[in-house]
Design a protein around this motif. Structure first.
Motif, mmCIF file in Angstrom:
data_model
loop_
_atom_site.group_PDB
_atom_site.id
_atom_site.type_symbol
_atom_site.label_atom_id
_atom_site.label_comp_id
_atom_site.label_asym_id
_atom_site.label_seq_id
_atom_site.Cartn_x
_atom_site.Cartn_y
_atom_site.Cartn_z
ATOM 1 N N MET A 1 0.843 -1.204 0.000
ATOM 2 C CA MET A 1 0.000 0.000 0.000
ATOM 3 C C MET A 1 0.874 1.248 0.000
ATOM 4 S SD MET A 1 -2.916 -1.160 2.758
ATOM 5 C CE MET A 1 -3.841 0.347 2.504
ATOM 6 N N THR A 2 0.403 2.268 -0.656
ATOM 7 C CA THR A 2 1.151 3.528 -0.754
ATOM 8 C C THR A 2 0.976 4.343 0.516
ATOM 9 O OG1 THR A 2 0.763 3.554 -3.128
ATOM 10 C CG2 THR A 2 1.464 5.618 -2.111
ATOM 11 N N THR A 3 2.077 4.849 1.030
ATOM 12 C CA THR A 3 1.991 5.691 2.233
ATOM 13 C C THR A 3 1.565 7.098 1.856
ATOM 14 O OG1 THR A 3 4.282 6.441 2.121
ATOM 15 C CG2 THR A 3 3.860 4.375 3.287
ATOM 16 N N LEU A 8 2.015 12.333 -1.254
ATOM 17 C CA LEU A 8 2.278 13.775 -1.230
ATOM 18 C C LEU A 8 3.511 14.133 -2.056
ATOM 19 C CD1 LEU A 8 1.482 14.558 2.515
ATOM 20 C CD2 LEU A 8 0.168 15.311 0.532
ATOM 21 N N LYS A 9 4.519 13.259 -2.067
ATOM 22 C CA LYS A 9 5.733 13.566 -2.818
ATOM 23 C C LYS A 9 5.473 13.587 -4.319
ATOM 24 C CE LYS A 9 9.363 14.262 -1.636
ATOM 25 N NZ LYS A 9 10.005 15.575 -1.323
ATOM 26 N N THR A 10 4.476 12.834 -4.787
ATOM 27 C CA THR A 10 4.147 12.901 -6.211
ATOM 28 C C THR A 10 3.550 14.255 -6.563
ATOM 29 O OG1 THR A 10 1.953 11.946 -5.820
ATOM 30 C CG2 THR A 10 3.752 10.412 -6.325
ATOM 31 N N GLU A 20 -0.293 21.127 4.044
ATOM 32 C CA GLU A 20 -0.592 19.775 3.572
ATOM 33 C C GLU A 20 -0.253 18.734 4.637
ATOM 34 O OE1 GLU A 20 -2.106 18.654 0.924
ATOM 35 O OE2 GLU A 20 -2.444 20.649 0.092
ATOM 36 N N MET A 21 0.843 18.951 5.352
ATOM 37 C CA MET A 21 1.187 18.021 6.429
ATOM 38 C C MET A 21 0.138 18.081 7.532
ATOM 39 S SD MET A 21 5.342 18.027 6.805
ATOM 40 C CE MET A 21 5.603 19.796 6.808
ATOM 41 N N ARG A 22 -0.342 19.297 7.850
ATOM 42 C CA ARG A 22 -1.391 19.439 8.857
ATOM 43 C C ARG A 22 -2.656 18.705 8.437
ATOM 44 N NH1 ARG A 22 -2.855 25.289 10.767
ATOM 45 N NH2 ARG A 22 -4.440 23.984 11.737
ATOM 46 N N ALA A 23 -2.979 18.774 7.142
ATOM 47 C CA ALA A 23 -4.214 18.162 6.656
ATOM 48 C C ALA A 23 -4.124 16.636 6.619
ATOM 49 C CB ALA A 23 -4.547 18.699 5.265
ATOM 50 N N ASN A 24 -2.885 16.113 6.616
ATOM 51 C CA ASN A 24 -2.722 14.666 6.464
ATOM 52 C C ASN A 24 -2.195 13.966 7.706
ATOM 53 O OD1 ASN A 24 -3.124 13.698 3.431
ATOM 54 N ND2 ASN A 24 -2.284 15.784 3.366
ATOM 55 N N VAL A 25 -1.855 14.717 8.744
ATOM 56 C CA VAL A 25 -1.410 14.111 9.998
ATOM 57 C C VAL A 25 -2.324 14.609 11.105
ATOM 58 C CG1 VAL A 25 0.467 13.775 11.632
ATOM 59 C CG2 VAL A 25 0.973 14.029 9.190
ATOM 60 N N SER A 26 -3.113 13.721 11.651
ATOM 61 C CA SER A 26 -4.024 14.061 12.737
ATOM 62 C C SER A 26 -3.260 14.073 14.061
ATOM 63 C CB SER A 26 -5.159 13.035 12.800
ATOM 64 O OG SER A 26 -5.804 13.068 14.046
ATOM 65 N N ILE A 27 -3.539 15.087 14.884
ATOM 66 C CA ILE A 27 -2.939 15.130 16.218
ATOM 67 C C ILE A 27 -3.303 13.868 16.987
ATOM 68 C CG2 ILE A 27 -2.904 16.365 18.422
ATOM 69 C CD1 ILE A 27 -3.488 18.941 16.919
ATOM 70 N N LEU A 113 6.838 14.729 11.473
ATOM 71 C CA LEU A 113 5.661 14.588 10.614
ATOM 72 C C LEU A 113 5.967 13.718 9.394
ATOM 73 C CD1 LEU A 113 4.323 18.263 10.788
ATOM 74 C CD2 LEU A 113 3.718 16.312 12.211
ATOM 75 N N TYR A 114 7.146 13.902 8.795
ATOM 76 C CA TYR A 114 7.536 13.058 7.661
ATOM 77 C C TYR A 114 7.575 11.585 8.083
ATOM 78 C CZ TYR A 114 8.921 16.797 4.416
ATOM 79 O OH TYR A 114 8.925 17.849 3.554
ATOM 80 N N ASP A 115 8.103 11.348 9.266
ATOM 81 C CA ASP A 115 8.201 9.972 9.743
ATOM 82 C C ASP A 115 6.824 9.330 9.858
ATOM 83 O OD1 ASP A 115 9.951 7.801 11.098
ATOM 84 O OD2 ASP A 115 8.345 8.154 12.555
ATOM 85 N N TYR A 116 5.864 10.083 10.383
ATOM 86 C CA TYR A 116 4.520 9.509 10.524
ATOM 87 C C TYR A 116 3.847 9.332 9.166
ATOM 88 C CZ TYR A 116 -0.052 8.328 12.251
ATOM 89 O OH TYR A 116 -1.227 7.655 12.493
ATOM 90 N N LEU A 117 4.118 10.233 8.236
ATOM 91 C CA LEU A 117 3.549 10.074 6.899
ATOM 92 C C LEU A 117 4.061 8.803 6.223
ATOM 93 C CD1 LEU A 117 3.729 13.769 5.623
ATOM 94 C CD2 LEU A 117 1.641 12.461 6.068
ATOM 95 N N ASN A 118 5.219 8.322 6.670
ATOM 96 C CA ASN A 118 5.802 7.100 6.098
ATOM 97 C C ASN A 118 5.343 5.831 6.809
ATOM 98 O OD1 ASN A 118 7.671 7.403 3.804
ATOM 99 N ND2 ASN A 118 8.683 8.901 5.138
ATOM 100 N N VAL A 119 4.544 5.965 7.857
ATOM 101 C CA VAL A 119 4.062 4.802 8.591
ATOM 102 C C VAL A 119 3.119 3.975 7.702
ATOM 103 C CG1 VAL A 119 2.610 4.078 10.543
ATOM 104 C CG2 VAL A 119 4.353 5.842 10.854
ATOM 105 N N ASP A 120 3.173 2.669 7.859
ATOM 106 C CA ASP A 120 2.323 1.772 7.065
ATOM 107 C C ASP A 120 0.847 2.155 7.236
ATOM 108 O OD1 ASP A 120 0.596 -0.908 6.922
ATOM 109 O OD2 ASP A 120 2.395 -1.158 5.697
ATOM 110 N N PRO A 121 0.104 2.262 6.132
ATOM 111 C CA PRO A 121 -1.307 2.673 6.203
ATOM 112 C C PRO A 121 -2.151 1.813 7.135
ATOM 113 C CG PRO A 121 -0.549 2.736 3.944
ATOM 114 C CD PRO A 121 0.559 2.103 4.741
#
Length: 576
Positions: A1-3, A8-10, A20-27, A113-121
């Protein structure tokens, strides 16, 4: 699955925008991923999460929309904001593995935030499902001024009950800044209806309540962003008001010299009235109110206003928050944020009953760090000296420990843990101002009581108990009395007492009015031991004669008034 990161990098091959990071990473998700546990019994529409290791409890607002999410640490307005603030304030603790010395703070935040965006879906899905987010039964309303019945301030208003004189509400600072707001209680439903509903229901049975409303602004737009509404047992903000970033601001003088920041508009008005009572009625001050709280965004808003104004060369910010622990905490919070460019001290999470700050790591701040630690060490030494006679008392030892400012070092970083006590908070605020070199621009003005409204109330009550007083040329209270005759006698005694060649003084007798203001009644001026003038108001002389039984009130009109309302006897007619 795509992280999420790959997605976002595409779209953003060079740099992912913060929004964009705020919109894609929930507190909420990030907190769960790093060990926060949902407190299902506490939060319904606003989730509450607790980290057992760091004893950190947060409340998340707008949980269903990551882009709009903000958090607040339970009981601490200073630790609140977006996901960026959440990470920043926890870099030394929760996210310490990303807190790399020598790397810019914002880079450390984005690494989290980058690290969490890379977490497995599949893992992010489990994080999301760990907290059951229920829809808010009372969703936040959008602020709409038209829903309020607003009118010019009525003569008979709530401010009078708080001893705010009409001369203050109509002063250059506050004219037009206090309005009457009418609330309508629907007798059939027992609920308050908004103004548009009332207008569309002319047959409705309503009870009207007249309140006082103060407008709030965010500094980005001239539009009103909300209203603080006050009356007996009523202290609210209008539905939809922006309490996060907006503040009250008084009318601005042509070239302001003072910027006074209070917790409520009532305190700001009381502060102005107390100044006026002392004879300072200059229109040179901008008053701000934060509505009983202080957020980092409100500090930014106030700073933005001050920066945008054409100021007097000797302008100064005065922090006039309440004289209690919370007020001292607001002082420190404001100072820490305001001096960030000079001295980047950052908030961090610490134990209950304390506030944590990280000192800057960079080598260029070595002298600043040393100065801060030396001053705090001196504070602790003075505190220990006060407790030294009780060194064998376990209770005293425990009390001392709770009041000391602790210093912690970890991997080259230095943190200070400040107890939530007035003296400790004030000491740290003053140390930061001194070390940052901005003391001439920022100061404090604390009320004698809890706040300036209480000080004003005491002035009014004193007028009832002791209507007469004598002050010297510096405004220092010398004597006070219920009796005009007693005050006259003391004035004459002071005149004959100061007969030395070095005696150059002025004494003024005043009568305290019901609103706290002072009415001059007598004055003696002495230069090098010789009386230059001794003056008494005719009203004062009449009251003295009435007290002595020399004059009945019915004969007052027969008293001759001389010298444009003053009775004056030159020195040559008053030999000593």
């Amino acid at each position: 699955m795509t992280t999420k990161f790959e997605e976002l990098k595409t779209r953003f091959p060079n740099l992912i925008p913060v929004q964009e990071m705020r919109a894609n990473v929930s507190i909420i998700e990030l907190a769960v991923h790093y060990g926060y546990e949902p407190q299902a019994h506490k939060g319904l529409s606003r989730p509450v999460l607790h980290h057992p290791t760091h004893n950190d409890t947060i409340i998340v607002k707008n949980p269903q929309d990551p882009a709009q999410q903000i958090y607040q640490r339970a009981g601490d307005f200073s630790d609140s904001g977006t996901i960026v603030d959440f990470v920043r304030n926890r870099l030394p603790t929760i996210f310490s593995t990303f807190n790399r010395p020598g790397q810019h703070e914002f880079r450390n935040i984005t690494d989290v935030l980058y690290d969490y965006l890379n977490v497995d879906p599949s893992q992010t899905a489990r994080n999301r499902q760990a907290v059951e987010v229920k829809s808010d039964p009372n969703p936040r309303q959008t602020f709409t001024k038209d829903l309020l019945d607003l009118r010019p301030l009525e003569p008979d208003n709530y401010l009078l009950k708080r001893h705010i004189d009409p001369s203050i509400s109509n002063s250059p600072e506050f004219s037009g800044k206090a309005l009457t707001q009418v609330s309508y209680l629907n007798k059939d439903t027992g609920r308050t209806d908004d103004f548009l509903t009332v207008q569309n229901n002319p047959a409705g049975r309503y009870v009207a309540f007249h309140n006082v409303a103060f407008p709030y602004y965010n500094g980005h737009s001239p539009e009103v962003m909300g209203f603080e509404i006050r009356n007996d047992n009523l202290k609210i903000h209008a539905p939809g008001s922006d309490r996060y970033a907006s503040v009250f601001i008084s009318n601005v003088p042509p070239k302001p010299q003072h910027f006074v920041i209070t917790e409520s508009v009532l305190d700001a008005m009381a502060h102005k009235q107390l100044r006026a009572i002392k004879g300072d009625d200059a229109f040179d001050t901008v008053y701000f109110s934060t509505g009983g709280q202080l957020t980092s965004e409100q500090t930014n808003t106030i700073s933005r206003y001050i920066s945008s104004l054409d100021k007097s060369p000797d302008w100064k910010i005065t922090l006039a928050f309440d004289n209690d622990t919370k007020g001292h905490q607001y002082d420190l919070q404001f100072v820490q944020q305001l001096v960030a460019n000079h001295l980047p001290i950052t908030a961090t999470v610490t134990g209950l009953g304390r506030i944590g700050y990280m000192l800057p790591e960079s080598e260029k701040y070595q002298t600043h760090r040393a100065a801060i630690l030396d001053r705090l060490s001196l504070y602790n030494d003075n505190l220990r000296a006060q407790f030294s006679p009780l060194a064998n008392d376990p209770a005293a030892v425990k009390e001392l420990s709770s009041q000391l400012i602790n210093v912690a070092q970890k991997e080259g970083q230095i943190a200070i843990h400040v107890p939530q006590t007035g003296p400790a908070l004030q000491a740290v605020s003053e140390v930061i101002l001194d070390v940052a070199g901005v003391r001439k621009r920022i100061g404090f003005d604390k009320s004698c009581g809890k706040d300036f409204c209480e000080d004003l109330k005491r002035q009014v009550e004193k007028a009832q108990r002791m209507p007469y007083a004598i002050m010297d040329q510096n405004g220092t209270l010398m004597y006070e009395s219920k009796s005009a005759a007693t005050i006259q006698r003391i004035m004459k005694h002071l005149e004959f007492q100061h007969n030395g060649p070095n005696d150059t003084v002025t004494f003024k007798a005043i009568e305290r009015q019901s609103n706290g203001f002072h009415k001059p009644q007598a004055q003696v001026s002495i230069k090098e031991g010789q009386t230059i003038s001794f003056m008494e108001q005719p009203d004062f002389k009449r009251k003295v004669q009435e007290e002595k039984g020399e004059l009945s009130p019915q004969k007052n009109s027969n008293i001759e008034e001389r010298n444009e309302g003053l009775t004056s006897t030159p020195n040559k007619l008053r030999p000593k």
